[in-house]
Scaffold this active site. Sequence first.
Site, PDB file in Angstrom:
ATOM      1  N   ARG A   1      47.161  35.400  35.928  1.00 42.73           N
ATOM      2  CA  ARG A   1      47.196  33.963  36.954  1.00 42.73           C
ATOM      3  C   ARG A   1      46.981  32.479  36.322  1.00 42.73           C
ATOM      4  NH1 ARG A   1      42.925  34.023  39.519  1.00 42.73           N
ATOM      5  NH2 ARG A   1      42.616  35.871  38.816  1.00 42.73           N
TER       6      ARG A   1
ATOM      7  N   LYS B   1      47.135  36.978  44.844  1.00 48.13           N
ATOM      8  CA  LYS B   1      46.311  36.696  44.992  1.00 48.13           C
ATOM      9  C   LYS B   1      46.756  34.696  46.073  1.00 48.13           C
ATOM     10  CE  LYS B   1      42.771  38.293  43.356  1.00 48.13           C
ATOM     11  NZ  LYS B   1      42.155  39.015  43.157  1.00 48.13           N
TER      12      LYS B   1
ATOM     13  N   HIS C   1      36.245  39.332  48.121  1.00 51.19           N
ATOM     14  CA  HIS C   1      36.881  39.947  46.972  1.00 51.19           C
ATOM     15  C   HIS C   1      35.562  40.814  46.311  1.00 51.19           C
ATOM     16  CE1 HIS C   1      38.430  39.501  41.954  1.00 51.19           C
ATOM     17  NE2 HIS C   1      39.136  39.968  43.024  1.00 51.19           N
TER      18      HIS C   1
ATOM     19  N   SER D   1      37.010  39.413  37.828  1.00 55.23           N
ATOM     20  CA  SER D   1      38.357  40.517  36.877  1.00 55.23           C
ATOM     21  C   SER D   1      37.297  40.959  35.642  1.00 55.23           C
ATOM     22  CB  SER D   1      39.008  39.482  36.807  1.00 55.23           C
ATOM     23  OG  SER D   1      40.324  39.793  35.867  1.00 55.23           O
TER      24      SER D   1
ATOM     25  N   LYS E   1      35.413  46.864  39.596  1.00 55.98           N
ATOM     26  CA  LYS E   1      35.530  46.704  41.174  1.00 55.98           C
ATOM     27  C   LYS E   1      36.893  47.866  41.328  1.00 55.98           C
ATOM     28  CE  LYS E   1      37.459  42.541  42.332  1.00 55.98           C
ATOM     29  NZ  LYS E   1      37.121  42.268  41.150  1.00 55.98           N
ATOM     30  N   THR E   2      38.132  47.954  40.251  1.00 54.12           N
ATOM     31  CA  THR E   2      39.086  48.940  41.184  1.00 54.12           C
ATOM     32  C   THR E   2      37.737  50.217  40.460  1.00 54.12           C
ATOM     33  OG1 THR E   2      40.952  47.098  40.756  1.00 54.12           O
ATOM     34  CG2 THR E   2      41.345  49.762  40.340  1.00 54.12           C
TER      35      THR E   2
ATOM     36  N   ASP F   1      39.843  45.342  45.807  1.00 56.46           N
ATOM     37  CA  ASP F   1      40.291  44.106  45.604  1.00 56.46           C
ATOM     38  C   ASP F   1      39.787  43.301  46.797  1.00 56.46           C
ATOM     39  OD1 ASP F   1      40.327  42.723  43.124  1.00 56.46           O
ATOM     40  OD2 ASP F   1      42.506  41.674  44.411  1.00 56.46           O
TER      41      ASP F   1
ATOM     42  N   ARG G   1      48.233  46.162  33.382  1.00 56.96           N
ATOM     43  CA  ARG G   1      47.985  46.256  35.128  1.00 56.96           C
ATOM     44  C   ARG G   1      49.663  47.194  35.555  1.00 56.96           C
ATOM     45  NH1 ARG G   1      43.684  44.161  37.287  1.00 56.96           N
ATOM     46  NH2 ARG G   1      43.313  42.037  36.720  1.00 56.96           N
TER      47      ARG G   1
HETATM   48  N1  LIG Z   1      30.236  50.898  32.380  1.00 58.63           N
HETATM   49  C1  LIG Z   1      31.567  50.312  32.940  1.00 58.63           C
HETATM   50  N2  LIG Z   1      32.360  49.689  34.022  1.00 58.63           N
HETATM   51  C2  LIG Z   1      32.645  49.482  34.723  1.00 58.63           C
HETATM   52  N3  LIG Z   1      33.901  49.645  33.578  1.00 58.63           N
HETATM   53  C3  LIG Z   1      33.845  49.033  32.359  1.00 58.63           C
HETATM   54  C4  LIG Z   1      33.140  50.119  31.972  1.00 58.63           C
HETATM   55  N4  LIG Z   1      33.011  50.627  30.376  1.00 58.63           N
HETATM   56  C5  LIG Z   1      34.235  50.039  30.294  1.00 58.63           C
HETATM   57  N5  LIG Z   1      34.809  49.559  31.985  1.00 58.63           N
HETATM   58  C6  LIG Z   1      36.134  49.473  31.603  1.00 58.63           C
HETATM   59  O1  LIG Z   1      36.652  47.851  31.889  1.00 58.63           O
HETATM   60  C7  LIG Z   1      37.602  47.348  33.078  1.00 58.63           C
HETATM   61  C8  LIG Z   1      36.901  47.138  34.403  1.00 58.63           C
HETATM   62  O2  LIG Z   1      38.173  46.335  35.460  1.00 58.63           O
HETATM   63  P1  LIG Z   1      38.828  46.912  36.733  1.00 58.63           P
HETATM   64  O3  LIG Z   1      40.130  47.153  36.627  1.00 58.63           O
HETATM   65  O4  LIG Z   1      37.957  47.820  37.684  1.00 58.63           O
HETATM   66  O5  LIG Z   1      38.420  45.028  37.281  1.00 58.63           O
HETATM   67  P2  LIG Z   1      37.954  45.258  38.577  1.00 58.63           P
HETATM   68  O6  LIG Z   1      37.474  44.024  38.612  1.00 58.63           O
HETATM   69  O7  LIG Z   1      38.902  45.657  39.645  1.00 58.63           O
HETATM   70  O8  LIG Z   1      38.834  43.195  38.418  1.00 58.63           O
HETATM   71  P3  LIG Z   1      40.229  42.440  38.811  1.00 58.63           P
HETATM   72  O9  LIG Z   1      39.787  42.036  39.945  1.00 58.63           O
HETATM   73  O10 LIG Z   1      41.094  41.524  37.991  1.00 58.63           O
HETATM   74  O11 LIG Z   1      41.346  43.854  39.517  1.00 58.63           O
HETATM   75  C9  LIG Z   1      38.235  48.908  33.282  1.00 58.63           C
HETATM   76  O12 LIG Z   1      39.181  48.344  32.379  1.00 58.63           O
HETATM   77  C10 LIG Z   1      37.622  49.766  32.821  1.00 58.63           C
HETATM   78  O13 LIG Z   1      38.412  51.290  32.029  1.00 58.63           O
HETATM   79  O1  LIG Z   2      44.844  38.530  40.188  1.00 57.81           O
HETATM   80  C1  LIG Z   2      45.327  38.372  39.665  1.00 57.81           C
HETATM   81  O2  LIG Z   2      45.865  38.705  38.995  1.00 57.81           O
HETATM   82  C2  LIG Z   2      44.069  40.279  39.074  1.00 57.81           C
HETATM   83  C3  LIG Z   2      42.762  40.633  40.091  1.00 57.81           C
HETATM   84  O3  LIG Z   2      42.633  41.490  40.757  1.00 57.81           O
HETATM   85  C4  LIG Z   2      41.456  39.368  39.826  1.00 57.81           C
HETATM   86  O4  LIG Z   2      42.453  38.831  38.479  1.00 57.81           O
HETATM   87  O5  LIG Z   2      41.232  38.992  40.502  1.00 57.81           O
HETATM   88 CA   LIG Z   3      41.450  45.359  40.361  1.00 59.18          CA
HETATM   89 MN   LIG Z   4      41.046  41.440  41.651  1.00 62.30          MN
END
Ligand SMILES: Nc1ncnc2c1ncn2[C@@H]1O[C@H](COP(=O)(O)OP(=O)(O)OP(=O)(O)O)[C@@H](O)[C@H]1O
Ligand SMILES: O=C([O-])CC(=O)C(=O)O
Ligand SMILES: [Ca+2]
Ligand SMILES: [Mn+2]
Length: 662
Positions: free
Chosen positions: A180, A325, A344, A362, A366-367, A381, A446
């Site tokens: 973004r 977003k 979020h 990010s 979360k995911t 998310d 992604r």
């Molecule tokens: N201990 C841990 N706990 C959680 N995630 C971990 C850990 N170690 C490594 N990771 C890695 O960190 C990343 C966490 O990313 P995730 O997609 O869950 O982020 P998000 O909070 O959903 O972000 P976004 O809002 O950008 O989608 C993943 O690639 C996961 O494999």
């Molecule tokens: O919006 C994006 O590009 C991915 C995401 O979930 C974040 O950054 O929170």
């Molecule tokens: Ca996510």
């Molecule tokens: Mn997000």
Amino acid sequence: MAANGNGEFSFGKGTARNGLSKIQTQKKNNGICHDDSAPPVKAQTIDELHSLQKKRSAPTTPIKGAQGPVAAPPISDEERQKQQLQSISASLASLTRETGPKLVKGDPARKSETPKVSHVSHNYFTCPTISVSDSALKFTHVLYNLSPAELYEQAIKYEQGSFITSNGALATLSGAKTGRSPRDKRVVKDETTEDELWWGKGSPNIEMDEHTFLVNRERAVDYLNSLDKVFVNDQFLNWDPENRIKVRIVSARAYHSLFMHNMCIRPTPEELENFGTPDFTIYNAGQFPCNRYTHYMTSSTSIDLNLARREMVILGTQYAGEMKKGLFSVMHYLMPMRQILSLHSGCNMGKDGDVALFFGLSGTGKTTLSTDHNRYLIGDDEHCWSENGVSNIEGGCYAKCIDLSREKEPDIWNAIKFGTVLENVVFDEHTRELDFSDKSVTENTRAAYPIEYIPNAKIPCVGPHPKNVILLACDAFGVLPPVSKLSLAQTMYHFISGYTALVAGTEEGVKEPQATFSACFGAAFIMLHPTKYAAMLAEKMQKHGATGWLVNTGWSGGSYGSGNRIKLPYTRKIIDAIHSGSLLKANYKKTEVFGVEIPTEVEGVPSEILDPVNTWSDKKAYKETLLKLGGLFKRNFETFTNYKIGKDNKLTEEILAAGPNF
Ligand SMILES: Nc1ncnc2c1ncn2[C@@H]1O[C@H](COP(=O)(O)OP(=O)(O)OP(=O)(O)O)[C@@H](O)[C@H]1O
Ligand SMILES: O=C([O-])CC(=O)C(=O)O
Ligand SMILES: [Ca+2]
Ligand SMILES: [Mn+2]
């Protein structure tokens, strides 16, 4: 053919000398020849044959006459189609010319389709000099709510960088932007939004005026109308039926259309027939730049939000996350107006109905952590918390793919299949096997897939009030404990702070961790002042007795460079103990500086890692780093010390006192 004794090949005996025998075309009626017994095709021509391959989609259920107190008069299919095209033409209408574009439904490549033309007159402006330009003479084809299979074909035929991977997913490239562009986001400041929204230092809302918005809107609409075809998605946001929003996304790429098909809630055929006018419209002209000479523009990218017009314009970026977003920002405005908190966060639910929220910036998990094989996934998310409980805003997930492994994240791994959009993931040019470790295009690779691709998704994606509120921080300084229990005031302090620290860059060797503070774990998307959301969260957590937790998914045993990221299986064990309620009953001790409660034991996790001081060999460095981080928190919170949080003065004071103490 047969080989003779000399190793030469010759035709059957006699045939070479006497010429080839005639091919038998008449079927012998001796009952031996069974191999071509299928009846011949009914088609007389190749075109006719091709037309037989596809049967017409089953007609959608007619609108029932007696629904609701005022029965809608039944309308014909043709009339409905016409209304639909008129609605889209109105969406795409230029504001400076007299009519909307002439629209035709269907693929321009399929010339045989009978054109259903529609254009609408409008009079937004009383423009005295009406002139017809060439653009008014051409047709724009509308590809309306295509299926994933159709979108695959469009992408592969017409969009460079689109490929089918070995597991059936659609690999795409988002172009120059692979994330973004928050600095290019603009929000129209008018009489209403001037007072309602959060402006100024720290706010994500950079102002633009109505006129400039219209200039960019015109630029986007003209670009879209200049194309042979545009994609239109009519879909929903928010699984809470009372607070569902209708969104329309007009875009130029099949990749964008499939992305939103996956990420928004997909209407049933009946819902689509009754769709009517959207509540919000996105014009995604991402391939086309904005004009830098335009007022308020500082680059060739602009993501413009106009709440009064309920429209968003995207110019100069093809990164699909902008659409997702952007709509989230809209929800951060619309929902609080209805006393609903937008979050979020990820969200899942146990077999007994216990709901957990996972907040975090990010890349904090979360995911990864809301996708849990032992629990129902409500969403990964974006959520709403209303009087009725929680609801997912979206219909899909958007998972990070970097270093994805089957063992550690099996459900996400298996969700990458036909229908899934892969953004910027590298693959083998021949076998089309994916390489999730390859960062050649970007580290932010992604996968976007419909939520039902996760086997234990909870559909509809709603649940009761949360029991646990888990704040995730990826602390690359390595000083936050893997898990700590928070008081309500501490939860609010950390929610408003919205901390995470990632490593700045990996290119030129080891770098210092970069602390990021993003209010409400999503400052880029909030529209009102952070304390508004914080007050709502405090009120809801108090009312429903939710417990707050801080989980460090980042470093242990030292900062980035000397320590290591906490093992995902350990984090999962910690999360399991929160869900089961066993962690609530553990023995706790208070930490210095942050003053949070840390458990002495968690099942399945080595006890010595629970207090980070144990994992650092250099205790002095640990203390220094801890104080450094504490200082960063303090400095960040200074901007909030003059605000009252909710009606309760006592809570505000408690929150201010809940930060690091040294
Ligand atoms: N201990 C841990 N706990 C959680 N995630 C971990 C850990 N170690 C490594 N990771 C890695 O960190 C990343 C966490 O990313 P995730 O997609 O869950 O982020 P998000 O909070 O959903 O972000 P976004 O809002 O950008 O989608 C993943 O690639 C996961 O494999
Ligand atoms: O919006 C994006 O590009 C991915 C995401 O979930 C974040 O950054 O929170
Ligand atoms: Ca996510
Ligand atoms: Mn997000």
